[in-house]
Design a protein around this motif. Structure first.
Motif, mmCIF file in Angstrom:
data_model
loop_
_atom_site.group_PDB
_atom_site.id
_atom_site.type_symbol
_atom_site.label_atom_id
_atom_site.label_comp_id
_atom_site.label_asym_id
_atom_site.label_seq_id
_atom_site.Cartn_x
_atom_site.Cartn_y
_atom_site.Cartn_z
ATOM 1 N N ASP A 46 56.807 43.941 43.948
ATOM 2 C CA ASP A 46 58.125 42.769 42.833
ATOM 3 C C ASP A 46 59.440 42.896 44.078
ATOM 4 O OD1 ASP A 46 58.961 45.452 42.956
ATOM 5 O OD2 ASP A 46 58.440 45.111 40.708
ATOM 6 N N SER A 47 60.369 41.927 43.938
ATOM 7 C CA SER A 47 61.834 42.440 45.049
ATOM 8 C C SER A 47 62.108 43.488 44.222
ATOM 9 C CB SER A 47 62.233 40.792 44.504
ATOM 10 O OG SER A 47 62.895 40.483 42.842
ATOM 11 N N PHE A 48 61.862 44.634 43.640
ATOM 12 C CA PHE A 48 62.540 45.915 43.293
ATOM 13 C C PHE A 48 61.859 46.933 43.812
ATOM 14 C CE2 PHE A 48 63.042 42.944 39.599
ATOM 15 C CZ PHE A 48 64.603 42.938 39.717
ATOM 16 N N GLY A 49 60.914 46.536 44.813
ATOM 17 C CA GLY A 49 60.509 47.784 46.104
ATOM 18 C C GLY A 49 58.974 47.995 45.114
ATOM 19 N N ASN A 50 59.126 47.834 44.336
ATOM 20 C CA ASN A 50 57.939 48.349 43.174
ATOM 21 C C ASN A 50 56.171 47.928 44.139
ATOM 22 O OD1 ASN A 50 58.625 49.953 41.524
ATOM 23 N ND2 ASN A 50 59.509 48.198 41.111
ATOM 24 N N THR A 51 54.809 48.363 44.162
ATOM 25 C CA THR A 51 54.274 47.755 44.799
ATOM 26 C C THR A 51 52.687 48.831 44.583
ATOM 27 O OG1 THR A 51 54.882 47.014 47.355
ATOM 28 C CG2 THR A 51 52.899 46.755 47.249
ATOM 29 N N ILE A 52 51.912 48.183 44.106
ATOM 30 C CA ILE A 52 50.722 48.372 43.368
ATOM 31 C C ILE A 52 49.617 47.912 43.897
ATOM 32 C CG2 ILE A 52 51.976 49.501 41.642
ATOM 33 C CD1 ILE A 52 50.499 47.172 39.709
ATOM 34 N N HIS A 53 48.605 49.032 43.692
ATOM 35 C CA HIS A 53 47.053 47.489 43.943
ATOM 36 C C HIS A 53 46.275 47.989 42.760
ATOM 37 C CE1 HIS A 53 44.131 51.112 43.687
ATOM 38 N NE2 HIS A 53 44.779 52.000 44.394
ATOM 39 N N VAL A 54 45.582 46.945 42.624
ATOM 40 C CA VAL A 54 44.802 46.694 41.400
ATOM 41 C C VAL A 54 43.027 46.722 41.146
ATOM 42 C CG1 VAL A 54 45.500 45.522 38.801
ATOM 43 C CG2 VAL A 54 46.665 44.587 40.924
ATOM 44 N N GLY A 55 42.857 47.485 42.058
ATOM 45 C CA GLY A 55 41.683 48.032 42.476
ATOM 46 C C GLY A 55 41.057 46.828 43.172
ATOM 47 N N ASP A 56 39.420 47.642 43.345
ATOM 48 C CA ASP A 56 39.078 46.653 44.630
ATOM 49 C C ASP A 56 38.089 45.332 43.596
ATOM 50 O OD1 ASP A 56 36.047 48.778 44.563
ATOM 51 O OD2 ASP A 56 38.392 49.548 43.370
ATOM 52 N N ARG A 57 37.555 44.926 44.903
ATOM 53 C CA ARG A 57 36.412 43.860 45.148
ATOM 54 C C ARG A 57 35.921 43.664 46.040
ATOM 55 N NH1 ARG A 57 41.696 40.389 43.049
ATOM 56 N NH2 ARG A 57 41.218 39.606 45.191
ATOM 57 N N GLU A 58 34.390 43.907 45.812
ATOM 58 C CA GLU A 58 33.500 43.385 47.122
ATOM 59 C C GLU A 58 32.994 41.868 46.763
ATOM 60 O OE1 GLU A 58 29.167 44.556 49.594
ATOM 61 O OE2 GLU A 58 30.977 46.190 48.035
ATOM 62 N N CYS A 59 32.668 41.327 47.780
ATOM 63 C CA CYS A 59 32.464 40.231 47.742
ATOM 64 C C CYS A 59 31.860 40.093 49.580
ATOM 65 C CB CYS A 59 33.816 39.632 48.400
ATOM 66 S SG CYS A 59 35.430 39.949 47.359
ATOM 67 N N SER A 60 30.479 40.618 49.139
ATOM 68 C CA SER A 60 29.377 39.948 50.690
ATOM 69 C C SER A 60 28.747 39.796 50.780
ATOM 70 C CB SER A 60 29.234 41.910 51.389
ATOM 71 O OG SER A 60 29.881 43.152 51.263
ATOM 72 N N ILE A 61 28.121 38.750 49.811
ATOM 73 C CA ILE A 61 27.464 37.390 49.202
ATOM 74 C C ILE A 61 27.742 36.685 49.961
ATOM 75 C CG2 ILE A 61 26.079 37.230 48.103
ATOM 76 C CD1 ILE A 61 25.150 39.559 48.179
#
Length: 490
Positions: free
Chosen positions: A216-231
């Motif tokens: 967001d524009s208030f300096g908050n950054t998170i990750h929402v997990g991983d995905r595998e896209c190898s195929i």
């Protein structure tokens, strides 16, 4: 919060954004090309306006026409979806200058990672692992030879402005360097208007793993997990899953932290994806996609986070609804991209009219689509029919549920890649989670597809016969009713 948003896209992603808007009580404006006049997304929106002929450069890439509709309708924001103008810094900048909120990152953030060379330099400076290779564009053969020998063959020549696998060639020995650089430069110039190419170490058995981020524009950054896209086919994804089968808690912590650092390095806001290549225990920054990904549903399914709503909230200057400790991945999700294409003919697109279309359903099944019976898949845009996402308590249940969901699909009128997805779900290496970006070639998946297509021919002929008989019956009933009505009005 916005009162009205224009969706500068089409098909299933346009409907996906409109659904999020409707739940937030935001009115929606659709824009459509001539061939999309009767498309489902144009009917779903509160308002819909034409923006040009079928070719994308005269409609969905026509900034003037799209912005004109936004102004005429009073739209406060524009959501670009994915593709088309989603990662175009000029469009984001024009929206800002014309007083319309671009629902995505700033033009500066988009531009900073638009060049693979520039992005790689930024990430290396931020302490994020990058693939060994040239520091910038290369054209001098002597320099190219020196770099290739220092990092070791094989190497890969890439277009700096490239995407979707366009402008990428593997080189395994010295005498291939010069002709490969020259041919890649020609492709890059033609496809992207930028002939700049660079060299990287080629990873032989990589996995493609990405992390969803929100900022967001208030300096908050998170990750929402991983995905595998190898195929993938031709470096374009076909099957994605979350989480990655190779992921451990410790690896997720490291990669997720680096994904957040990557976003912070370019002052990123809104939703985005940091992509990595993973090989033999190590991972390397690949690129950053400054938009909502096609495969975002699998993240939503396992985390419960509505990414489209978060985009709208962030663009409305609200803080993130989640903190990092709130994000938990539960169960397993798999997404198959169902396309009108022929896997037995190098996945060539198969445009045409859908004579019959019925998607699957039931427990743990999500379908994102913008088609219906009678809809025509045109040659002007991508051939996506629908995105089929399933959830299971674990990976095995998700695979079995996907097999069931694929079985339930009925699509008549075009060739689809459903037999390909069935072949992958049944493959022993896939079931064990032994994936690489060369999976299709390494395991001769197409030969398994051939067997499935042959086995289903009889079923398809029977279905076609039944549908043909049904069509005749409906036509006969319609004619009889018409004659009766006509007789009664005399």
């Amino acid at each position: 919060m916005f009162k009205k948003v224009l969706i500068a896209n089409r098909g299933e992603i346009a409907i996906r954004i409109m659904r999020a808007c409707r739940e937030l009580d935001i009115r929606t404006v659709a824009v459509y090309s001539e061939v999309d006049k009767n498309a489902l997304f144009a009917k779903y929106a509160d308002e819909a306006y034409p923006i040009g002929p079928a070719p994308a450069n005269q409609s969905y890439l026509n900034m003037d026409n799209i912005l004109d509709v936004a102004h005429r309708t009073g739209a406060e924001g524009i959501h670009p979806g994915y593709g088309f103008l989603a990662e175009n810094p000029e469009f984001a900048d024009r929206c800002s200058k014309e007083g319309i909120r671009f629902i995505g990152p700033t033009s500066q953030a988009i531009e900073s990672v638009g060049s693979k060379i520039a992005a790689k330099k930024i990430m290396a400076a931020a302490g994020i692992p990058v693939i060994p290779g040239s520091d910038g564009g290369i054209s001098d053969p002597d320099v190219a030879f020196d770099i290739a020998e220092s990092i070791g063959y094989p190497v890969i020549i890439k277009a700096s402005a490239g995407g979707g696998g366009i402008g990428m060639k593997v080189v395994r020995k010295n005498d291939e360097i010069i002709p490969t650089i020259e041919s890649t430069q020609r492709v890059a110039k033609s496809a992207f208007g930028d002939a700049t190419v660079f060299i990287e170490k080629y990873l032989e058995e990589p996995r493609h793993i990405e992390f969803q981020i929100l900022a967001d524009s208030f300096g908050n950054t998170i990750h929402v997990g991983d995905r595998e896209c190898s195929i993938q086919r031709r470096h374009q994804k076909l099957i994605e899953e979350s989480p990655s089968p190779v992921m451990t808690h410790e690896l997720r912590e490291r990669m997720g932290t680096d994904a957040v650092k990557a976003a912070a390095a370019i002052n990123y806001t809104n939703a985005g994806t940091v992509e990595f290549l993973y090989s033999q225990g190590d991972y390397y920054f690949l690129e950053m996609n400054t938009r909502l990904q096609v495969e975002h549903p699998i993240t939503e399914v396992v985390t419960g986070v509505d990414l489209a709503k978060e985009q709208l909230r962030i663009a409305s200057d609200e803080e993130l609804s989640y903190k990092q400790e709130d994000i938990q991945q539960r169960g397993w999700a798999i997404e198959c991209r169902l396309n009108a294409e022929d896997p037995l003919n190098n996945f060539t697109p198969s445009p045409g009219k859908l004579r019959r279309y019925r998607s699957s359903g039931g427990p743990g099944v999500r379908v994102d689509s913008g088609v219906h019976t009678g809809y025509t898949i045109t040659p002007f845009y991508d051939s996506l029919i629908s995105k089929l996402t399933v959830w299971g308590r674990d990976r095995n249940e998700a695979i079995e549920r996907m097999k069931r969901a694929l079985y339930e699909y009925i699509i008549v009128g075009v060739t689809t890649n459903i037999p390909f997805h069935k072949a992958v779900m049944n493959n022993e290496y896939f079931r064990r989670g032994e994936l690489t970006t060369h999976f299709i070639e390494d395991h001769n998946i197409i030969s398994e597809v051939e067997k499935i297509v042959e086995a289903e021919k009889e079923k398809g002929a029977t279905l076609a016969s039944a549908l043909g008989a049904e069509d005749k019956k409906v036509a006969a009933i319609t004619a009889a009713v018409g004659a009766y009505i006509q007789k009664g009005t005399r």
